[in-house]
Design an enzyme around this catalytic site. Sequence first.
Site, PDB file in Angstrom:
ATOM      1  N   ASP A   1      30.110  15.855  42.152  1.00 63.20           N
ATOM      2  CA  ASP A   1      29.810  15.298  40.836  1.00 63.20           C
ATOM      3  C   ASP A   1      31.137  15.096  40.107  1.00 63.20           C
ATOM      4  O   ASP A   1      32.225  15.243  40.691  1.00 63.20           O
ATOM      5  CB  ASP A   1      28.793  16.169  40.076  1.00 63.20           C
ATOM      6  CG  ASP A   1      29.382  17.471  39.537  1.00 63.20           C
ATOM      7  OD1 ASP A   1      30.562  17.766  39.818  1.00 63.20           O
ATOM      8  OD2 ASP A   1      28.654  18.187  38.827  1.00 63.20           O
TER       9      ASP A   1
ATOM     10  N   CYS B   1      31.379  20.574  42.897  1.00 64.06           N
ATOM     11  CA  CYS B   1      30.969  20.342  41.512  1.00 64.06           C
ATOM     12  C   CYS B   1      31.929  21.157  40.653  1.00 64.06           C
ATOM     13  O   CYS B   1      32.983  21.566  41.140  1.00 64.06           O
ATOM     14  CB  CYS B   1      29.491  20.685  41.290  1.00 64.06           C
ATOM     15  SG  CYS B   1      29.035  22.420  41.426  1.00 64.06           S
TER      16      CYS B   1
ATOM     17  N   THR C   1      31.733  24.242  39.300  1.00 68.02           N
ATOM     18  CA  THR C   1      31.890  25.625  39.781  1.00 68.02           C
ATOM     19  C   THR C   1      31.657  25.761  41.276  1.00 68.02           C
ATOM     20  O   THR C   1      32.035  26.781  41.860  1.00 68.02           O
ATOM     21  CB  THR C   1      30.859  26.545  39.080  1.00 68.02           C
ATOM     22  OG1 THR C   1      29.554  26.005  39.355  1.00 68.02           O
ATOM     23  CG2 THR C   1      31.097  26.611  37.579  1.00 68.02           C
TER      24      THR C   1
ATOM     25  N   HIS D   1      30.621  33.863  60.688  1.00 73.28           N
ATOM     26  CA  HIS D   1      29.473  34.775  60.614  1.00 73.28           C
ATOM     27  C   HIS D   1      28.174  34.085  60.203  1.00 73.28           C
ATOM     28  O   HIS D   1      27.109  34.470  60.660  1.00 73.28           O
ATOM     29  CB  HIS D   1      29.754  35.904  59.612  1.00 73.28           C
ATOM     30  CG  HIS D   1      30.712  36.924  60.130  1.00 73.28           C
ATOM     31  ND1 HIS D   1      30.917  38.139  59.522  1.00 73.28           N
ATOM     32  CD2 HIS D   1      31.543  36.910  61.219  1.00 73.28           C
ATOM     33  CE1 HIS D   1      31.817  38.842  60.187  1.00 73.28           C
ATOM     34  NE2 HIS D   1      32.236  38.109  61.226  1.00 73.28           N
TER      35      HIS D   1
ATOM     36  N   HIS E   1      25.392  37.799  65.018  1.00 78.00           N
ATOM     37  CA  HIS E   1      25.269  36.906  63.854  1.00 78.00           C
ATOM     38  C   HIS E   1      24.159  35.893  64.062  1.00 78.00           C
ATOM     39  O   HIS E   1      23.523  35.460  63.095  1.00 78.00           O
ATOM     40  CB  HIS E   1      26.603  36.212  63.574  1.00 78.00           C
ATOM     41  CG  HIS E   1      27.702  37.185  63.303  1.00 78.00           C
ATOM     42  ND1 HIS E   1      27.720  37.996  62.188  1.00 78.00           N
ATOM     43  CD2 HIS E   1      28.802  37.522  64.032  1.00 78.00           C
ATOM     44  CE1 HIS E   1      28.777  38.793  62.225  1.00 78.00           C
ATOM     45  NE2 HIS E   1      29.453  38.521  63.337  1.00 78.00           N
TER      46      HIS E   1
HETATM   47  C1  RB5 Z   1      28.708  19.762  35.201  1.00 79.13           C
HETATM   48  O1  RB5 Z   1      29.191  19.831  33.894  1.00 79.13           O
HETATM   49  C2  RB5 Z   1      28.640  21.150  35.816  1.00 79.13           C
HETATM   50  O2  RB5 Z   1      27.569  21.854  35.272  1.00 79.13           O
HETATM   51  C3  RB5 Z   1      28.519  21.046  37.313  1.00 79.13           C
HETATM   52  O3  RB5 Z   1      29.609  20.372  37.819  1.00 79.13           O
HETATM   53  C4  RB5 Z   1      28.490  22.368  38.076  1.00 79.13           C
HETATM   54  O4  RB5 Z   1      29.498  23.224  37.665  1.00 79.13           O
HETATM   55  C5  RB5 Z   1      27.189  23.033  38.169  1.00 79.13           C
HETATM   56  O5  RB5 Z   1      27.031  24.089  38.803  1.00 79.13           O
END
Ligand code: RB5
Length: 149
Positions: free
Chosen positions: A8, A65, A67, A98, A133
Amino acid sequence: MKIALGCDHGGIVLKESVVKAIKDSGCEYIDCGTMTSESVDYPDFATKVATKIQDGNADKGVLMCGTGIGISIAANKYKGIRCAHVTDVFQAEMSAEHNNANIIAIGGRVSSPEEAYLFVKKFLSTEFAGGRHQSRIDKITDIESSQFK
Ligand code: RB5
């Protein structure tokens, strides 16, 4: 080996490094987007990458994304997908060795492009160890079968 990648707007900062890591690993890639920094919904890109793997059009995937959390949660809703959210090289290695992960997810607001490069290189160069595993993976598959009809 063919690698599907998707991100994203929060993960796009890592894309160039991830593509370089895939190429340097001797693999081909399929870019499932996004292509700009315009705000988009990360589940849409998790879907594109997960279904490429389910359909046999890609062997593994890399998702990004902000995080790495949301896109990994979404990918793990797909049957047969084992997506590991990784924040260091050891996790990238273990996810392959694993957990036999078929996707790693990385956060563009957590990890640098240089770190992402190293995670992908490690993920793609590490073999699944099998043995004990495999029976644990089989148990995950059993859970999946009982949950998703
Ligand atoms: C987008 O702002 C953010 O929420 C997305 O990139 C991600 O971190 C979601 O887990």
